[in-house]
Design an enzyme around this catalytic site. Structure first.
Site, PDB file in Angstrom:
ATOM      1  N   HIS A  17       0.838  -1.208   0.000  1.00  0.00           N
ATOM      2  CA  HIS A  17       0.000   0.000   0.000  1.00  0.00           C
ATOM      3  C   HIS A  17       0.870   1.255   0.000  1.00  0.00           C
ATOM      4  CE1 HIS A  17      -3.629   2.385   0.925  1.00  0.00           C
ATOM      5  NE2 HIS A  17      -2.782   3.140   1.603  1.00  0.00           N
ATOM      6  N   GLU A  18       1.839   1.299   0.904  1.00  0.00           N
ATOM      7  CA  GLU A  18       2.693   2.480   0.984  1.00  0.00           C
ATOM      8  C   GLU A  18       3.597   2.603  -0.237  1.00  0.00           C
ATOM      9  OE1 GLU A  18       1.992   4.656   3.087  1.00  0.00           O
ATOM     10  OE2 GLU A  18       0.645   3.363   4.246  1.00  0.00           O
ATOM     11  N   HIS A  21       1.893   4.621  -2.945  1.00  0.00           N
ATOM     12  CA  HIS A  21       2.070   6.072  -2.790  1.00  0.00           C
ATOM     13  C   HIS A  21       3.485   6.493  -3.203  1.00  0.00           C
ATOM     14  CE1 HIS A  21      -1.733   6.426  -0.741  1.00  0.00           C
ATOM     15  NE2 HIS A  21      -1.357   5.684   0.280  1.00  0.00           N
TER      16      HIS A  21
END
Length: 362
Positions: A17-18, A21
């Protein structure tokens, strides 16, 4: 080993998920100051190309930080490579990339399941429906059902086998809010006669139990990679609809459904159980948790990606950013709420673990 596998999967999903980004920012040439897994004090860190990669003490998620957030940053406030100085559509991509990364990972995992394990081809079903989980304080627990029980009769009728039996049982429960249903369950060599009274949730019966076919799921080899992709498309769509529907029910009927919310301890316990089952269970667990992370982060709540997106949308409507003081208050309130909720769920889930219940004499 099961617990370690579940922890590794959960940590891996947070990293993915990170990373969404992070790569969405760096791909567009936007400056990033740190990539952290966890919150709080730094346990391990490494500097690479001006970015701090850190493992932190509180394992409740992660974050990607930008120089814009650092008042002591030596980078000029008008630097065109700062996130805050980029156009709205570029910032929107950075915010959305975490959710998109989790959805993509879930789809890839389900494709992998089709190629490695095979395509689901039903169950080697035996009569009855297996109770795989029971929520404390809800009708199933009140009736005396326990995980591992096999429901073989309901309201005077025998229950068949397979997914059709589960669907029929669920429909009967949904259609019987606050009506007492006599059921027959088998627990080992015992045959139990119990009385089950579903709660009324907006006119729909619910009992607080996880039900699954009694038997072993059968897989056959995929005829081609294309068949595995089509199966993954169907499964991803189904899991996404069910997950979004579950969050919608939670938000619209919070009082009735809050007791069913689980935290990281319960997720790890479920993953450990699935890891022991082998086969396609861990594939499905990974995909399901990844989709849950995507949907959760898309909610318009402070500190989550959805909350960031709301701020970006308001900026677009106003034609200028919201006051910095308002943004900080919005994010700080979200941090306090999410950390507090996580701690509550950890305490609740830990107290319900079989070993803890045994220790407490329950």
């Amino acid at each position: 080993m099961g617990v370690l596998a579940a922890l590794a999967i959960l940590a891996g999903l947070i990293v993915v998920h990170e990373a969404g980004h992070f790569f969405a920012a760096t791909w567009q040439g936007i400056r990033v100051s740190s990539f952290s897994i966890g919150f709080g004090p730094v346990l391990l860190e490494r500097q690479r190309r001006g970015v701090q990669f850190a493992l932190r003490a509180i394992p409740l998620g992660g974050f990607v930080a930008f120089p814009d957030d650092d008042e002591d940053s030596p980078i000029a406030k008008d630097d065109p490579d700062l996130l805050s100085n980029r156009p709205l559509h570029q910032r929107a991509l950075v915010i959305a990339a975490g959710v998109l990364a989790n959805l993509l990972l879930a789809w890839l995992v389900l494709v992998g399941q089709g190629l490695v394990v095979g395509i689901p081809a039903g169950f080697s079903a035996t009569p009855g429906v297996l109770v795989s989980g029971v929520q404390p304080g809800l009708p199933a627990a009140a009736a005396g059902l326990q995980p591992g029980d096999r429901i073989v009769g309901l309201a005077g009728e025998e229950i068949g086998g397979g997914q059709q039996a589960v669907a029929a049982l669920v429909e009967q429960i949904k259609g019987s809010p606050e009506r007492t249903l006599p059921l027959i369950a088998e627990r080992g060599q015992q045959r139990l006669q119990l009385r089950l009274t579903p709660d009324d949730l907006a006119g729909i019966g619910r009992i607080g139990a996880q039900l699954q076919p009694n038997g072993t799921e059968i897989f056959r080899p995929a005829r081609s990679p294309l068949e595995a992709i089509r199966q993954a498309n169907r499964d991803t769509s189904l899991l996404l609809r069910r997950t979004a529907g579950g969050f919608f029910t939670l938000l619209t009927h919070f009082g009735e459904t809050a007791s069913q919310v689980s935290g990281p301890v319960k997720i790890v316990e479920m993953g450990a159980s699935l890891a022991q089952q082998g086969g396609g269970s861990l594939f499905l667990f990974t995909a399901l948790i990844s989709i849950n992370l995507a949907v959760l982060n898309a909610l318009p709540l402070p500190l989550l990606d959805g909350g960031q997106f709301v701020l970006l949308l308001l900026e677009g409507l106003r034609g200028k950013p919201l006051p910095q003081r308002f943004q900080m208050a919005f994010m700080q309130s979200g941090f306090v709420f999410l950390v507090g909720l996580s701690l509550v769920l950890i305490v609740k889930d830990t107290s319900q673990l079989p070993a803890v219940q045994q220790l407490l004499g329950h």
